[in-house]
Motif scaffolding. Structure first.
Motif, PDB file in Angstrom:
ATOM      1  N   SER A   1      -4.091  -1.724  -9.996  1.00 19.58           N
ATOM      2  CA  SER A   1      -3.781  -0.573  -9.145  1.00 19.58           C
ATOM      3  C   SER A   1      -4.783   0.554  -9.357  1.00 19.58           C
ATOM      4  O   SER A   1      -5.158   1.263  -8.411  1.00 19.58           O
ATOM      5  CB  SER A   1      -2.359  -0.086  -9.427  1.00 19.58           C
ATOM      6  OG  SER A   1      -1.412  -1.101  -9.152  1.00 19.58           O
TER       7      SER A   1
ATOM      8  N   HIS B   1       4.036   0.880  -3.172  1.00 15.33           N
ATOM      9  CA  HIS B   1       3.527   0.891  -4.549  1.00 15.33           C
ATOM     10  C   HIS B   1       2.266   1.730  -4.712  1.00 15.33           C
ATOM     11  O   HIS B   1       2.270   2.723  -5.442  1.00 15.33           O
ATOM     12  CB  HIS B   1       3.255  -0.525  -5.028  1.00 15.33           C
ATOM     13  CG  HIS B   1       2.521  -0.556  -6.338  1.00 15.33           C
ATOM     14  ND1 HIS B   1       3.026   0.018  -7.490  1.00 15.33           N
ATOM     15  CD2 HIS B   1       1.275  -1.041  -6.672  1.00 15.33           C
ATOM     16  CE1 HIS B   1       2.153  -0.127  -8.480  1.00 15.33           C
ATOM     17  NE2 HIS B   1       1.087  -0.753  -8.015  1.00 15.33           N
ATOM     18  N   LEU B   2       1.169   1.348  -4.057  1.00 15.43           N
ATOM     19  CA  LEU B   2      -0.109   1.995  -4.349  1.00 15.43           C
ATOM     20  C   LEU B   2      -0.112   3.488  -4.004  1.00 15.43           C
ATOM     21  O   LEU B   2      -0.687   4.296  -4.749  1.00 15.43           O
ATOM     22  CB  LEU B   2      -1.242   1.287  -3.605  1.00 15.43           C
ATOM     23  CG  LEU B   2      -1.573  -0.133  -4.089  1.00 15.43           C
ATOM     24  CD1 LEU B   2      -2.642  -0.753  -3.199  1.00 15.43           C
ATOM     25  CD2 LEU B   2      -2.026  -0.120  -5.555  1.00 15.43           C
TER      26      LEU B   2
ATOM     27  N   GLY C   1       0.801  -1.218   0.000  1.00 17.96           N
ATOM     28  CA  GLY C   1       0.000   0.000   0.000  1.00 17.96           C
ATOM     29  C   GLY C   1       0.830   1.263   0.000  1.00 17.96           C
ATOM     30  O   GLY C   1       0.488   2.245  -0.669  1.00 17.96           O
TER      31      GLY C   1
ATOM     32  N   THR D   1      -7.007   1.917  -6.215  1.00 24.29           N
ATOM     33  CA  THR D   1      -6.844   3.303  -5.760  1.00 24.29           C
ATOM     34  C   THR D   1      -7.923   4.242  -6.271  1.00 24.29           C
ATOM     35  O   THR D   1      -8.130   5.324  -5.695  1.00 24.29           O
ATOM     36  CB  THR D   1      -5.483   3.862  -6.207  1.00 24.29           C
ATOM     37  OG1 THR D   1      -5.436   3.891  -7.643  1.00 24.29           O
ATOM     38  CG2 THR D   1      -4.331   3.013  -5.670  1.00 24.29           C
TER      39      THR D   1
ATOM     40  N   SER E   1       6.420  -5.532  -3.291  1.00 32.66           N
ATOM     41  CA  SER E   1       6.254  -4.081  -3.425  1.00 32.66           C
ATOM     42  C   SER E   1       7.377  -3.466  -4.263  1.00 32.66           C
ATOM     43  O   SER E   1       7.147  -2.534  -5.041  1.00 32.66           O
ATOM     44  CB  SER E   1       6.184  -3.417  -2.049  1.00 32.66           C
ATOM     45  OG  SER E   1       7.439  -3.396  -1.397  1.00 32.66           O
TER      46      SER E   1
END
Length: 297
Positions: free
Chosen positions: A283, A115-116, A112, A287, A167
């Protein structure tokens, strides 16, 4: 062969550089070097007090703004408030093998945050980015696998190092897919990646069982690794050198642990375009942030 050092950074006057996680470690070192060369540097940090302490150690035009990459509402608020152009975005912030926990939005913390959070931030800021996006990955990406069936470790037994590798592999896949999308859109912006080698940063802070092995980790890093300033050089190289999009910079020394930066290789998994495209699409779903319509900044 030319050796890149901080003194090789060209004059940065008139340019704005945004660095996430710049209150410590290689992020702070990179921000300090760019500010010393005349850039306006924005430290995007979760802890503003620590950010201000870091800024006080730097010369030049340095600003601190709050950003919590583990909370998408914070990412959206930051991007909404940041209305000026950005020449270089450095996605540096990260967490490394913490005890299992989740972000404010319910994602596994490393995926989270590493990456996100950066995926959302980059796409939200992209219409205002003029030159480059640099994402900091790790040699740990080689141990990573994108577990599409359970990205957030809801059904598997949690393994912190495997989650970290996922990640960091995601950072490289994101960089490659971002570069492909930028090229298709006719954008001059370049997507780059870098890794610091073995850098003795606060990612090595001991927690839980790691307290027992921390002295050995520190000794290993002292022997084969480098300090924050050395660890920041690949990031700086990716940010300013005349290299093509989707380049990956890392230390040129023994096992890429230390040394002057150069272009380095990545795992076969990090070069899988189908996985990169699927990760991007997932993704976006997770998100709610998509690749934007671009125009000249």
């Amino acid at each position: 062969m030319t050796t890149f050092t901080a003194s090789d950074i060209p004059d940065q006057s008139g340019r704005t550089v945004l660095v996430t996680g710049a209150n410590s470690g290689i992020g702070r070192a990179a921000a300090r070097a760019l500010a010393a060369k005349g850039a306006r540097v924005v430290l995007a940090v979760r802890d503003v007090t620590k950010g201000k302490d870091a800024a006080a150690t730097m010369t030049g035009d340095v600003e601190v703004r709050r950003l919590d990459l583990a909370d998408l509402s914070s990412v959206r608020a930051f991007a909404s408030d940041f209305t000026e152009p950005v020449d270089v975005l450095i996605n540096n912030a990260g967490v490394m093998i913490p005890p299992f926990s989740r972000t404010a939005d319910g994602f596994e913390l490393q995926f989270g945050t590493n990456h996100l959070g950066h995926f959302a931030l980059t796409n939200l800021l992209l219409p205002r980015i003029r030159e480059r996006v640099v994402s900091v990955s790790s040699m740990g990406h080689r141990a990573g696998t994108i577990g599409f069936g359970d990205l957030n470790w809801e059904r598997r037994r949690y393994r912190a190092m495997a989650a970290y590798g996922q990640s960091k592999l995601a950072n490289l896949l994101f960089t490659s897919e971002l570069q492909r999308r930028l090229a298709r859109a006719g954008s001059p912006v370049l997507a780059m990646a870098a890794h610091p080698g073995l850098a003795a940063t606060n990612l090595f802070r001991p927690t839980g069982i790691r307290r027992a092995v921390e002295p050995f980790e520190r000794a290993f890093v002292r022997l084969f690794g480098q300090n924050d300033d050395g660890g920041a050089l690949p990031t700086l190289y990716a940010a300013v050198a005349g290299i093509p999009g989707d380049s990956y910079a890392g230390p040129g020394g023994f096992l890429e642990g230390r040394g002057a930066p150069k272009l380095v290789g990545r795992s076969a998994k990090a070069q899988d375009t189908a996985v990169a495209r699927r990760l991007w699409e997932v993704s976006e779903e997770l998100t709610g942030v998509v690749f934007p319509q671009l125009q000249d900044v």
